[in-house]
Design a protein around this motif. Structure first.
Motif, PDB file in Angstrom:
ATOM      1  N   GLY A 147      76.108 141.620  93.864  1.00  0.00           N
ATOM      2  CA  GLY A 147      77.336 141.847  93.084  1.00  0.00           C
ATOM      3  C   GLY A 147      77.987 143.166  93.432  1.00  0.00           C
ATOM      4  O   GLY A 147      78.051 143.537  94.601  1.00  0.00           O
TER       5      GLY A 147
ATOM      6  N   MET B   5      78.594 135.473  94.285  1.00  0.00           N
ATOM      7  CA  MET B   5      78.300 136.915  94.352  1.00  0.00           C
ATOM      8  C   MET B   5      78.004 137.345  95.785  1.00  0.00           C
ATOM      9  O   MET B   5      77.320 136.637  96.509  1.00  0.00           O
ATOM     10  CB  MET B   5      77.063 137.202  93.510  1.00  0.00           C
TER      11      MET B   5
ATOM     12  N   THR C  51      66.486 137.670  91.281  1.00  0.00           N
ATOM     13  CA  THR C  51      66.805 139.076  91.046  1.00  0.00           C
ATOM     14  C   THR C  51      66.684 139.859  92.355  1.00  0.00           C
ATOM     15  O   THR C  51      66.094 139.376  93.327  1.00  0.00           O
ATOM     16  CB  THR C  51      65.848 139.713  90.018  1.00  0.00           C
TER      17      THR C  51
ATOM     18  N   GLU D  93      69.089 131.883  95.505  1.00  0.00           N
ATOM     19  CA  GLU D  93      69.775 130.925  94.637  1.00  0.00           C
ATOM     20  C   GLU D  93      70.127 131.631  93.336  1.00  0.00           C
ATOM     21  O   GLU D  93      69.621 132.724  93.066  1.00  0.00           O
ATOM     22  CB  GLU D  93      68.868 129.733  94.375  1.00  0.00           C
ATOM     23  N   PRO D  94      71.008 131.016  92.537  1.00  0.00           N
ATOM     24  CA  PRO D  94      71.404 131.669  91.299  1.00  0.00           C
ATOM     25  C   PRO D  94      70.175 132.017  90.466  1.00  0.00           C
ATOM     26  O   PRO D  94      69.257 131.211  90.359  1.00  0.00           O
ATOM     27  CB  PRO D  94      72.255 130.614  90.593  1.00  0.00           C
ATOM     28  N   GLY D  95      70.181 133.212  89.912  1.00  0.00           N
ATOM     29  CA  GLY D  95      69.081 133.618  89.038  1.00  0.00           C
ATOM     30  C   GLY D  95      68.047 134.491  89.722  1.00  0.00           C
ATOM     31  O   GLY D  95      67.257 135.146  89.055  1.00  0.00           O
TER      32      GLY D  95
ATOM     33  N   ARG E  61      68.979 142.862  88.483  1.00  0.00           N
ATOM     34  CA  ARG E  61      70.274 142.163  88.562  1.00  0.00           C
ATOM     35  C   ARG E  61      70.077 140.776  89.175  1.00  0.00           C
ATOM     36  O   ARG E  61      69.414 140.618  90.180  1.00  0.00           O
ATOM     37  CB  ARG E  61      71.226 143.001  89.436  1.00  0.00           C
ATOM     38  N   ARG E  62      70.651 139.768  88.518  1.00  0.00           N
ATOM     39  CA  ARG E  62      70.475 138.393  88.990  1.00  0.00           C
ATOM     40  C   ARG E  62      71.667 137.928  89.812  1.00  0.00           C
ATOM     41  O   ARG E  62      72.800 138.290  89.524  1.00  0.00           O
ATOM     42  CB  ARG E  62      70.294 137.444  87.794  1.00  0.00           C
TER      43      ARG E  62
ATOM     44  N   GLU F  35      74.487 135.439  91.080  1.00  0.00           N
ATOM     45  CA  GLU F  35      75.289 134.371  90.485  1.00  0.00           C
ATOM     46  C   GLU F  35      76.115 133.716  91.587  1.00  0.00           C
ATOM     47  O   GLU F  35      76.323 134.331  92.631  1.00  0.00           O
ATOM     48  CB  GLU F  35      76.251 134.961  89.436  1.00  0.00           C
ATOM     49  N   PRO F  36      76.589 132.503  91.355  1.00  0.00           N
ATOM     50  CA  PRO F  36      77.386 131.839  92.390  1.00  0.00           C
ATOM     51  C   PRO F  36      78.598 132.691  92.776  1.00  0.00           C
ATOM     52  O   PRO F  36      79.259 133.264  91.915  1.00  0.00           O
ATOM     53  CB  PRO F  36      77.829 130.537  91.724  1.00  0.00           C
TER      54      PRO F  36
END
Lengths: 595, 281
Positions: free
Chosen positions: B68, B93, B39, B35-37, B87-88, B90-91
């Protein structure tokens, strides 16, 4: 009762415009409307010294899709001037004018503001004061900062000076020379009503490249004389005490002409602080963009208004240089592979409209498809052999009718030919010159002509090669063709400079593309040729310089308007040596091919 | 005798198939929990824990996770950059999960690509990987030299308009051999790679060097030989403007004369294969 007299003279140059008079705060404003009133309203505000006719070219283009409204600012054009003039041009009064016009032409629906020069300065006031909230849907600003933002900009630099900030301050200070002059009493009026007013049209066309015609209007001397009060009433008080709450309450699109003689780009550096939703655009042009670049402005304004009306969906293309190339029409030859394809993708990421030309239809279609995927506003594939002049002429005509005039042309298509001079047959020579040189000539000739005729600038990029300045015994024919392309680009650059059309020659060097596996090797049989193709492909693969980096260099070359750009380190080295130690290159040229 | 051999081989392949399935199940389970966030490090740990809970004790390599533009190995210069970072996600990605667990002595090495929500570029890349899976199998069955097959894959990528990103792997490999690993109670790891597996690879490399083959399938001269019987973990990796996609699965190469038997994918019931089947339907 009207206290001011209606402004004198000047027949409108807006064909088909519906005119009306809007009374406000003791003056009467001349308001012109074009297009379907049911459509979203785009309100154009002119600058100084101008009247609404400065927008004539942009307005007719926008009128196809929008309800376009223009008005003469008080004291300008056919609007009447306040009496007395002093104190009659404050931003508060100008805001009253705007609200009166907006209520008259678009009651109950917010308008899309567009301002140039002082029109933009005013519009910044409109879009940052409370009482206009809900009346403005969007604002497109060009060449006119908010006086409040400007005031803070100056204060910040004065209070915490660094060498760079002082430089910025002095730079803008020098560009503002006319502002100081306008603050002297009477003299500006005398000049404008006298010699300056008479010479102004000629000055504009000579210094600002504004095409001659029915602009400026005959009302110019009185516009300019009255308009001096815009400065006198507002500049000093606002710069001294800028408002602290000048936040924009609508999305803003900022169009910055890079060649503006009066405003530094740096003015907008901290604009994001004031505008939560800022879209930046840059254009290589001088101050009077509504006259010199109407197509581009109409396109950007149209796109912005449409996106705001549609709830502002996330922009598809946020790539590098999207401020410059968004919506521009870019044609790339040889776009089916290698550098051409990577260039098409790079423009696609910047939001351009891409035409991918290649003789391999499938490859061109693939490039167009993937270009759309990475952000191109639109992309098309064309199957053309650049060496075929008739086919190229047809292509040019088709592109002009279907998509318009190209803004950027990249003549990239080329073929490789290796082998010593004595091994190279005349047929070999013909082939390589047909594609590498004639292809470029056809492209420049046909699309360069279209650009020149349109008169709104553009850019031509020719892909030469490091072989253009690095002699060798291996690539005599190829090097000759590329040297010709390099010189052609330099000559063309000189010729088209006056018309705002830039020409760049790119000299990539050894780049990992399929040019090696399609290259012809003169003087050997088919089997040996295949072996050498394979070997050179491996060699280039080992070097592994990606075509994407060349594409980046191409976009950068256009943005910086560079004349000659060697790309790989070996190309840059050869370029330096060709100027300072050509003997070394001559020695290198004698080395026998490793392949 | 022949039947005994065949059944032994079948059982062996079954073991490899089991661990490969387990690994893909892990990838799907972890991908569903992204999910977003989150890592890269967290995603890698999720894979490790999921597999450890199911009995995995040794690894060919520890799980990787790339998010990403790291899926396309943008600006990768040193191998350390492959390791998971902070690196996190994100929607929208793209992401890649890559793991190589050893289970009951059988090694697998898989790669799973996806995106958090819709990503048209990533979808396109996944669609286009299909041609590579077919090309590799066809040319291995034709007994072409591995180096040539590598170059053909390269050419196909270029024609498709993509960049070859498996070039960024150590030695630029598109595949490497995997084998059975003896289960040891103590199996330390070296830079994320299991020492047992590395030992096997080194032994292969030594043998191969004497016999003129290599356990690494690369673009270099040492791969200029016909496919060597054994199990190859094949991982074509496409890159396109900061988005990468790959699959990785085991190709079985045998010395059989029958082309069908001479090479085949260990398992055709994998997420990416099912996806292509759905697209065709």
């Amino acid at each position: 009762m009207l206290t001011g007299a209606r402004g004198e003279g000047g027949v409108t140059v807006l064909k088909g415009a519906r005119e009306r008079w809007v009374p406000t705060g003791g003056v009467e404003l001349c308001v012109a409307e074009l297009g379907d009133p049911e459509r979203p309203t785009v309100l154009l505000v002119h600058g100084y010294p101008d009247s609404k006719e400065v927008w004539s070219k942009v307005a007719v283009r926008l009128a196809e899709d929008f309800h376009v409204v223009l008005y003469d600012v008080r004291g300008h054009g056919r609007s009447s001037a306040p009496k007395p003039l002093r104190g009659g041009f404050t931003l508060e009064k100008l805001t009253d004018d705007f609200l009166a016009v907006a209520d008259a032409v678009s009651p109950g629906r917010p308008v899309h503001l567009v301002g140039h020069d002082w029109g933009s300065v005013q519009a910044w006031e409109f879009v940052t004061v409370k009482r206009t909230e809900g009346r403005i849907a969007s604002f497109t600003s060009m060449s006119g900062p908010s006086l409040d933002h400007f005031g803070h900009w100056i204060q910040q630099r004065v209070k915490r000076p660094t060498p760079r900030r002082i430089g910025q301050l002095l730079g803008q200070g020098a560009k503002s020379w006319y502002v100081y002059l306008l603050h002297t009493p009477v003299l500006p009026e005398l000049a404008w009503r006298g010699p300056l007013g008479k010479r102004w049209p000629r000055l504009l066309s000579r210094l600002e490249n504004v095409p001659a015609g029915n602009y400026p209007t005959p009302s110019l001397p009185s516009d300019a004389a009255h308009g001096a009060w815009l400065y006198r009433d507002n500049v000093r008080p606002r710069l001294r005490r800028p408002r602290a709450d000048a936040y924009a309450h609508a999305p803003v699109q900022l169009i910055t002409p890079l060649g503006d003689a009066f405003l530094s780009e740096r003015l907008y550096d901290e604009l994001e602080l004031w505008v939560p939703q800022l879209t930046r655009r840059t254009i290589p042009a001088k101050h009077w963009v509504p006259r010199t670049r109407p197509d581009q402005l109409a396109l950007w304004i149209g796109e912005f208004v449409t996106s705001v009306e549609g709830g502002r969906p996330e922009p598809k293309a946020a790539g590098r240089h999207s401020d410059r190339f968004a919506g521009q029409l870019v044609l790339v030859t040889g776009a089916g592979s290698g550098i051409g394809r990577a260039t098409a993708y790079a423009f696609a990421e910047a939001g351009a409209r891409v035409i991918a030309v290649d003789r391999d239809g499938e490859a061109a279609a693939r490039t167009a498809e993937l270009s759309r995927l990475v952000g191109a506003t639109d992309a098309w594939a064309e199957v053309v052999d650049v060496s075929d002049d008739q086919a190229m002429e047809k292509l040019a005509a088709r592109v002009a009718t279907e998509h318009g005039v190209v803004d950027v042309l990249v003549n990239n298509a080329g073929i490789g030919l290796a082998g010593t001079f004595l091994d190279t047959t005349s047929e070999d020579w013909r082939k390589v010159l047909d594609v590498n040189l004639w292809g470029v000539i056809h492209g420049c000739r046909l699309f360069g002509r279209q650009m020149a005729n349109r008169g709104q600038g553009g850019h031509i990029v020719n892909i030469a090669s490091a072989a253009a300045f690095q002699p060798s015994r291996v690539l005599p024919a190829y090097s000759t063709s590329k040297a010709a392309v390099l010189m052609l680009s330099e000559c063309l650059r000189a010729e088209l400079a006056d018309q705002g059309i830039g020409v760049s020659a790119i000299c990539p060097g050894l780049v990992n593309t399929n040019i090696t596996s399609t290259a012809r090797f003169a003087g050997v049989d088919a089997e040996e040729e295949a072996r050498r193709q394979k070997k050179s492909a491996r060699l280039y693969g080992m070097r592994n310089y990606p075509p994407e980096k060349v594409a980046e260099a191409i976009l950068r070359a256009i943005v910086n308007d560079d004349a000659v750009v060697p790309v790989t380190p070996e190309a840059r080295g050869a370029h330096v040596l060709s100027r300072f130690a050509p003997g070394v290159l001559r020695r290198l040229a004698r080395v026998k091919s490793p392949v | 005798m022949a039947t005994a051999l065949t059944s032994e081989r079948t059982a062996e392949l079954e073991g490899f198939r089991r661990v490969q399935r387990l690994a893909y199940e892990c990838a799907e389970a972890v991908a569903a929990r992204l999910e977003p966030g989150v890592t890269e490090r967290q995603a890698a740990r999720m894979q490790r824990e999921w597999l450890a809970a199911r009995g995995v004790r040794d690894w060919f390599h520890m799980p990787f996770a790339w998010f990403g533009d790291r899926t396309a190995f943008v600006n990768f210069r040193v191998p350390l950059q492959f390791f998971p970072t902070s690196r996190r996600l994100e929607p929208g990605m793209p992401f890649i999960l890559d793991m190589a667990p050893v289970f009951e002595g059988f090694t697998s090495d898989i790669g799973y690509s996806g995106s958090l929500g819709a990503n048209p570029v990533q979808h396109k890349l996944m669609d286009d990987l299909r041609a590579h899976r077919e090309l590799i199998l066809r040319e291995v069955r034709e007994r072409r030299s591995l180096r040539e097959i590598y170059e053909d894959v390269d050419r196909l990528m270029v024609r498709q308009g993509y960049a070859n990103r498996h070039r960024a792997y150590p030695f630029g490999v598109i595949a490497h051999k995997v084998d059975r690993v003896r289960a040891r109670r103590f199996s330390p790891r070296l830079f994320g790679f299991g020492t047992q597996s590395l030992k096997g690879l080194a032994a292969d490399a030594l043998h191969g060097h004497r016999e003129g083959w290599s356990p690494l399938w690369s673009p270099y001269r040492f791969s200029d030989h016909p496919p060597r019987p054994g199990l190859w973990a094949v991982e074509p990796h496409l890159g396109f403007r900061g988005t990468g996609a790959k699959f990785e699965e085991i190709l079985v190469v045998t010395d059989s004369r029958d082309p069908e038997e001479s090479a085949f994918w260990l398992d055709d019931d994998l997420p990416h294969v099912r996806r292509w089947a759905e697209v065709t339907c």
